[in-house]
Design a protein around this motif. Sequence first.
Motif, mmCIF file in Angstrom:
data_model
loop_
_atom_site.group_PDB
_atom_site.id
_atom_site.type_symbol
_atom_site.label_atom_id
_atom_site.label_comp_id
_atom_site.label_asym_id
_atom_site.label_seq_id
_atom_site.Cartn_x
_atom_site.Cartn_y
_atom_site.Cartn_z
ATOM 1 N N UNK A 239 0.816 -1.223 0.000
ATOM 2 C CA UNK A 239 0.000 0.000 0.000
ATOM 3 C C UNK A 239 0.849 1.272 0.000
ATOM 4 N N UNK A 240 2.168 1.121 0.064
ATOM 5 C CA UNK A 240 3.055 2.300 0.078
ATOM 6 C C UNK A 240 2.897 3.088 -1.221
ATOM 7 N N UNK A 241 2.711 4.391 -1.072
ATOM 8 C CA UNK A 241 2.630 5.291 -2.218
ATOM 9 C C UNK A 241 3.738 6.335 -2.117
ATOM 10 N N UNK A 242 4.056 6.959 -3.231
ATOM 11 C CA UNK A 242 5.114 7.969 -3.250
ATOM 12 C C UNK A 242 4.858 9.084 -2.239
ATOM 13 N N UNK A 243 3.597 9.444 -2.075
ATOM 14 C CA UNK A 243 3.266 10.544 -1.162
ATOM 15 C C UNK A 243 3.527 10.191 0.297
ATOM 16 N N UNK A 244 3.728 8.898 0.586
ATOM 17 C CA UNK A 244 3.995 8.474 1.964
ATOM 18 C C UNK A 244 5.469 8.557 2.329
ATOM 19 N N UNK A 256 -1.946 2.806 5.837
ATOM 20 C CA UNK A 256 -3.028 2.025 5.238
ATOM 21 C C UNK A 256 -2.577 0.633 4.860
ATOM 22 N N UNK A 257 -3.535 -0.165 4.468
ATOM 23 C CA UNK A 257 -3.260 -1.509 3.963
ATOM 24 C C UNK A 257 -4.073 -1.706 2.694
ATOM 25 N N UNK A 258 -3.550 -2.481 1.764
ATOM 26 C CA UNK A 258 -4.220 -2.629 0.477
ATOM 27 C C UNK A 258 -5.241 -3.756 0.524
ATOM 28 N N UNK A 259 -6.451 -3.451 0.072
ATOM 29 C CA UNK A 259 -7.555 -4.410 0.068
ATOM 30 C C UNK A 259 -7.883 -4.781 -1.363
ATOM 31 N N UNK A 260 -7.883 -6.057 -1.649
ATOM 32 C CA UNK A 260 -8.225 -6.510 -3.000
ATOM 33 C C UNK A 260 -9.700 -6.278 -3.293
ATOM 34 N N UNK A 261 -10.030 -6.133 -4.576
ATOM 35 C CA UNK A 261 -11.403 -5.841 -4.986
ATOM 36 C C UNK A 261 -12.356 -6.974 -4.649
ATOM 37 N N UNK A 262 -11.851 -8.192 -4.476
ATOM 38 C CA UNK A 262 -12.727 -9.326 -4.170
ATOM 39 C C UNK A 262 -13.444 -9.141 -2.847
ATOM 40 N N UNK A 263 -12.916 -8.233 -1.997
ATOM 41 C CA UNK A 263 -13.566 -7.977 -0.723
ATOM 42 C C UNK A 263 -14.860 -7.179 -0.896
ATOM 43 N N UNK A 264 -14.956 -6.417 -1.991
ATOM 44 C CA UNK A 264 -16.131 -5.560 -2.126
ATOM 45 C C UNK A 264 -16.871 -5.748 -3.450
ATOM 46 N N UNK A 321 2.779 -5.092 -13.679
ATOM 47 C CA UNK A 321 3.004 -4.474 -14.999
ATOM 48 C C UNK A 321 1.940 -3.462 -15.399
ATOM 49 N N UNK A 322 0.814 -3.419 -14.696
ATOM 50 C CA UNK A 322 -0.222 -2.444 -15.048
ATOM 51 C C UNK A 322 -0.383 -1.366 -13.978
ATOM 52 N N UNK A 323 0.531 -1.340 -12.991
ATOM 53 C CA UNK A 323 0.518 -0.263 -12.014
ATOM 54 C C UNK A 323 -0.250 -0.551 -10.745
ATOM 55 N N UNK A 324 -0.840 -1.753 -10.630
ATOM 56 C CA UNK A 324 -1.540 -2.126 -9.400
ATOM 57 C C UNK A 324 -0.562 -2.781 -8.425
ATOM 58 N N UNK A 325 -0.798 -2.653 -7.128
ATOM 59 C CA UNK A 325 0.071 -3.338 -6.161
ATOM 60 C C UNK A 325 0.104 -4.840 -6.422
#
Length: 407
Positions: A239-244, A256-264, A321-325
């Motif tokens: 979940x690390x982003x450049x702004x952090x 934060x922590x990264x949540x996969x789309x399957x959760x929602x 390769x597509x920019x997702x974590x």
Amino acid sequence: MWITKYTTKNDQVRYKYSERYIDPLTNKNKIVSISMPKNNSQSRKEAMLRLNDKIQKKIKESSTINIDSLTFVAALDEWFVHYKNTAGVKVSTIYNKESSIKTIKSAIGKDILIKKMTTRYLQEIFNEWYKSKKRSNSTMKNLRSVIKKVFLYVQLQYGLEDLRAIQNVELPNRQKSRSEVLAIRNNYLEDNEVKEIIDVLEQMQSEGGYGRYLRNVMVLRYAVEFQTLNGMRIGELIAIQNKDIDYENKKLDINGTYVRASYNNSGDHGYKDTTKTESSYRTIDLTDRSIEILKKLELENRKSIQWDDNFNDNDYIFTNTVGNPLDTMYIGRVLKKAVERTTITKKVTTHTFRHTHISRLAQMNINLRAIQSRVGHSDSNTTLMIYTHVTETMSKEMINKLNLIGY
């Protein structure tokens, strides 16, 4: 909750948020929906609250159930709607509760009245869960907690007088085997073992393959090293982003922590959610090598943004390769293959590298509170379990070395 994207007659993009619920009058599935202009983290949370509010009103309008006719399954469904509406928990927590509810529903019949349930009936269910599935003690406690909350909800909403059915249930306590205890206590790696895994990942990358595989293995190789150096959870790392990142002062804001789309069930890959606990929000100092890793990956991402039209600039660092974590399940699969090619016999997961970092700090005689703060443990006992084991090992090594001294 699931989300459907559509276009209005005026060519405006809208998002339809929908959720199912059980009608207490018919015991059938029904659907409520709302429309919103955006699909982001804030919109999803707002949609969940509004949908739950609509469901509560629908249930209240149609319900003719009283305590004498209320089944446990109906009470469970009603409680879960109330829980989602009032608990204020993370989406991933809701997801885990859904898993527990599925387990409970598979064991308790739909026509079982909650008022007629007995301790003996529930005890047999827990005994069977213990015998057939060998569930852990923590899982059993979680299942009992959900059932108990349903009973308490029914007590408040329907006037259930007797809660002894669940209060008197005793959980079978499965004793961990010696090998299980050792596996937990030894869930960390020596420096040479970490290096061996990194070397194998580099070898896997040099063996070639298609571009997607090469990049993902490269990013995983740096993720392993970064996690070992900083001890964060894998969800926090991806979940690390450049702004952090504060490169000048060598600090990292873990927020934060990264949540996969399957959760929602949304159409996107996932999103950045809140951390595990309040203690997990923290700012840590970074080593020079950690800064090098972040700059290396940030540069790779900038190249991809410039030359690859399919790369999404979401500001994340440890990306595919597509920019997702990187996907945590993918990380687990590749890591398992890498460990199989080493001489390591321990079970290694991403959490092993977190424990390895804590162990290193303990070996350096770093203060327990400082370690707890750096890794975001809300309970000092969690840190102490690892800390004590390492210091015990250090004491044994000290005695072994002293025994070699002779005059």
